[in-house]
Design a protein around this motif. Sequence first.
Motif, PDB file in Angstrom:
ATOM      1  N   VAL A  93     -25.367   4.955 -24.940  1.00 30.12           N
ATOM      2  CA  VAL A  93     -25.030   5.898 -23.882  1.00 30.12           C
ATOM      3  C   VAL A  93     -25.020   7.320 -24.425  1.00 30.12           C
ATOM      4  O   VAL A  93     -24.459   7.591 -25.484  1.00 30.12           O
ATOM      5  N   THR A  94     -25.641   8.240 -23.708  1.00 29.20           N
ATOM      6  CA  THR A  94     -25.594   9.654 -24.072  1.00 29.20           C
ATOM      7  C   THR A  94     -24.318  10.250 -23.517  1.00 29.20           C
ATOM      8  O   THR A  94     -24.040  10.138 -22.320  1.00 29.20           O
ATOM      9  N   LEU A  95     -23.544  10.874 -24.363  1.00 30.09           N
ATOM     10  CA  LEU A  95     -22.260  11.410 -23.928  1.00 30.09           C
ATOM     11  C   LEU A  95     -22.437  12.595 -22.996  1.00 30.09           C
ATOM     12  O   LEU A  95     -23.282  13.453 -23.212  1.00 30.09           O
ATOM     13  N   SER A  96     -21.607  12.625 -21.975  1.00 28.88           N
ATOM     14  CA  SER A  96     -21.475  13.802 -21.118  1.00 28.88           C
ATOM     15  C   SER A  96     -19.984  14.071 -21.003  1.00 28.88           C
ATOM     16  O   SER A  96     -19.182  13.436 -21.680  1.00 28.88           O
ATOM     17  N   ALA A  97     -19.608  15.026 -20.161  1.00 27.63           N
ATOM     18  CA  ALA A  97     -18.182  15.337 -20.044  1.00 27.63           C
ATOM     19  C   ALA A  97     -17.475  14.161 -19.377  1.00 27.63           C
ATOM     20  O   ALA A  97     -17.729  13.824 -18.238  1.00 27.63           O
ATOM     21  N   ARG A  98     -16.593  13.503 -20.083  1.00 27.24           N
ATOM     22  CA  ARG A  98     -15.925  12.310 -19.568  1.00 27.24           C
ATOM     23  C   ARG A  98     -14.446  12.324 -19.943  1.00 27.24           C
ATOM     24  O   ARG A  98     -13.998  13.100 -20.769  1.00 27.24           O
ATOM     25  N   PHE A 155       0.251  11.542  -2.483  1.00 22.92           N
ATOM     26  CA  PHE A 155      -1.187  11.319  -2.330  1.00 22.92           C
ATOM     27  C   PHE A 155      -1.742  10.785  -3.644  1.00 22.92           C
ATOM     28  O   PHE A 155      -1.277  11.153  -4.725  1.00 22.92           O
ATOM     29  N   ALA A 156      -2.742   9.940  -3.550  1.00 24.75           N
ATOM     30  CA  ALA A 156      -3.456   9.439  -4.724  1.00 24.75           C
ATOM     31  C   ALA A 156      -4.783  10.163  -4.843  1.00 24.75           C
ATOM     32  O   ALA A 156      -5.482  10.363  -3.846  1.00 24.75           O
ATOM     33  N   LYS A 157      -5.124  10.559  -6.064  1.00 22.18           N
ATOM     34  CA  LYS A 157      -6.399  11.236  -6.293  1.00 22.18           C
ATOM     35  C   LYS A 157      -7.351  10.257  -6.980  1.00 22.18           C
ATOM     36  O   LYS A 157      -7.105   9.813  -8.109  1.00 22.18           O
ATOM     37  N   ILE A 158      -8.409   9.885  -6.293  1.00 24.68           N
ATOM     38  CA  ILE A 158      -9.405   8.967  -6.834  1.00 24.68           C
ATOM     39  C   ILE A 158     -10.441   9.789  -7.590  1.00 24.68           C
ATOM     40  O   ILE A 158     -11.198  10.561  -6.994  1.00 24.68           O
ATOM     41  N   GLU A 159     -10.472   9.629  -8.923  1.00 26.79           N
ATOM     42  CA  GLU A 159     -11.355  10.441  -9.754  1.00 26.79           C
ATOM     43  C   GLU A 159     -12.134   9.620 -10.774  1.00 26.79           C
ATOM     44  O   GLU A 159     -12.780  10.180 -11.653  1.00 26.79           O
ATOM     45  N   SER A 160     -12.057   8.302 -10.669  1.00 28.20           N
ATOM     46  CA  SER A 160     -12.759   7.450 -11.632  1.00 28.20           C
ATOM     47  C   SER A 160     -13.251   6.200 -10.916  1.00 28.20           C
ATOM     48  O   SER A 160     -12.780   5.844  -9.832  1.00 28.20           O
ATOM     49  N   GLU A 187     -19.015  10.229 -14.444  1.00 30.34           N
ATOM     50  CA  GLU A 187     -19.234   8.808 -14.723  1.00 30.34           C
ATOM     51  C   GLU A 187     -20.438   8.253 -13.986  1.00 30.34           C
ATOM     52  O   GLU A 187     -21.083   7.319 -14.462  1.00 30.34           O
ATOM     53  N   LEU A 188     -20.713   8.803 -12.794  1.00 36.92           N
ATOM     54  CA  LEU A 188     -21.647   8.162 -11.889  1.00 36.92           C
ATOM     55  C   LEU A 188     -22.750   9.115 -11.434  1.00 36.92           C
ATOM     56  O   LEU A 188     -22.611  10.329 -11.503  1.00 36.92           O
ATOM     57  N   GLU A 189     -23.821   8.531 -10.932  1.00 35.55           N
ATOM     58  CA  GLU A 189     -24.902   9.311 -10.352  1.00 35.55           C
ATOM     59  C   GLU A 189     -24.458   9.902  -9.018  1.00 35.55           C
ATOM     60  O   GLU A 189     -23.566   9.363  -8.353  1.00 35.55           O
ATOM     61  N   PRO A 190     -25.075  11.033  -8.592  1.00 33.77           N
ATOM     62  CA  PRO A 190     -24.676  11.664  -7.328  1.00 33.77           C
ATOM     63  C   PRO A 190     -24.688  10.726  -6.132  1.00 33.77           C
ATOM     64  O   PRO A 190     -23.804  10.782  -5.269  1.00 33.77           O
ATOM     65  N   SER A 191     -25.678   9.838  -6.074  1.00 28.37           N
ATOM     66  CA  SER A 191     -25.745   8.904  -4.944  1.00 28.37           C
ATOM     67  C   SER A 191     -24.553   7.964  -4.935  1.00 28.37           C
ATOM     68  O   SER A 191     -24.023   7.602  -3.867  1.00 28.37           O
TER      69      SER A 191
END
Length: 272
Positions: A93-98, A155-160, A187-191
């Motif tokens: 895996v190529t690292l990105s901001a995670r 409120f819950a923040k869904i971020e992963s 983590e994910l592709e835009p779609s």
Amino acid sequence: MLLDLPGDRPLVRRLSGARRLTIGDEVVLADSMEETSRRNPDSKIIYVDHGRRLVDDVIVGDEIDIADGAYVFSVNAVDETQVTMRCVVASPVTLSARSVGRRKAALRVSCPTASELKLAARLGPELADVFIVSFCEQESQIASIRKSAIGATVFAKIESARGYAEAARIADVADGVLVGRHDLSTELEPSAVWEIVRNTAEICRRAQRPVIVGSGILESMCDQSKPSVTDVADIRRLLSLRVDGLLLAGSISVLHPVRAVRVLRDLCGCPA
């Protein structure tokens, strides 16, 4: 007032050199605001631009995972501004901001943390109308805040991706859900991010909970006085999902904050 509780997950905002790693590579985890001194010139650096709690909390011998276990590091040295570690597990895996997380169960601080629970108890519903639990990944995190701030709206923040997997359970116990598109996009592709937004909106409708979408809203207005066509189309697309709110962040931090708010109100059809 919305109080956003960040939890125990500092974010990797910028990477320097650490794109592809192999087992044995030395990596420095450092606060980018500090000088990364006394390091091996051959080591690679991962800058942490948001918070220094990980640097403060780890000790020699701890394990740290990045990109949900794609890379695992053993901590060799810790000082006030940086953590030096060696790669012990590597993937293609190529690292990105995670997100950065602790691998060993003993290192998993409860989220929200003890200090945040104390803050919630001190503020309570009298001083904070809504508490937002960032990186919410399980319903117990909501319960923790409720016990500390009895009567508060949470409120819950869904971020992963993990948080999204538990979205239905979380929506059942939270008073509302906020979807953070920026961190999901690391983590994910835009779609896939769009599917999460769409599905979470549907989950919240079934649970009769409000849903708010944040990140990337009118960000073209960070450096120009009018929104881009892409930003306008994005907002209209989100409104087609019947979301209950859109959260401005970057677009109100520079240049035209009041204008950005007015533009969003107009696009949403809100009265002046």
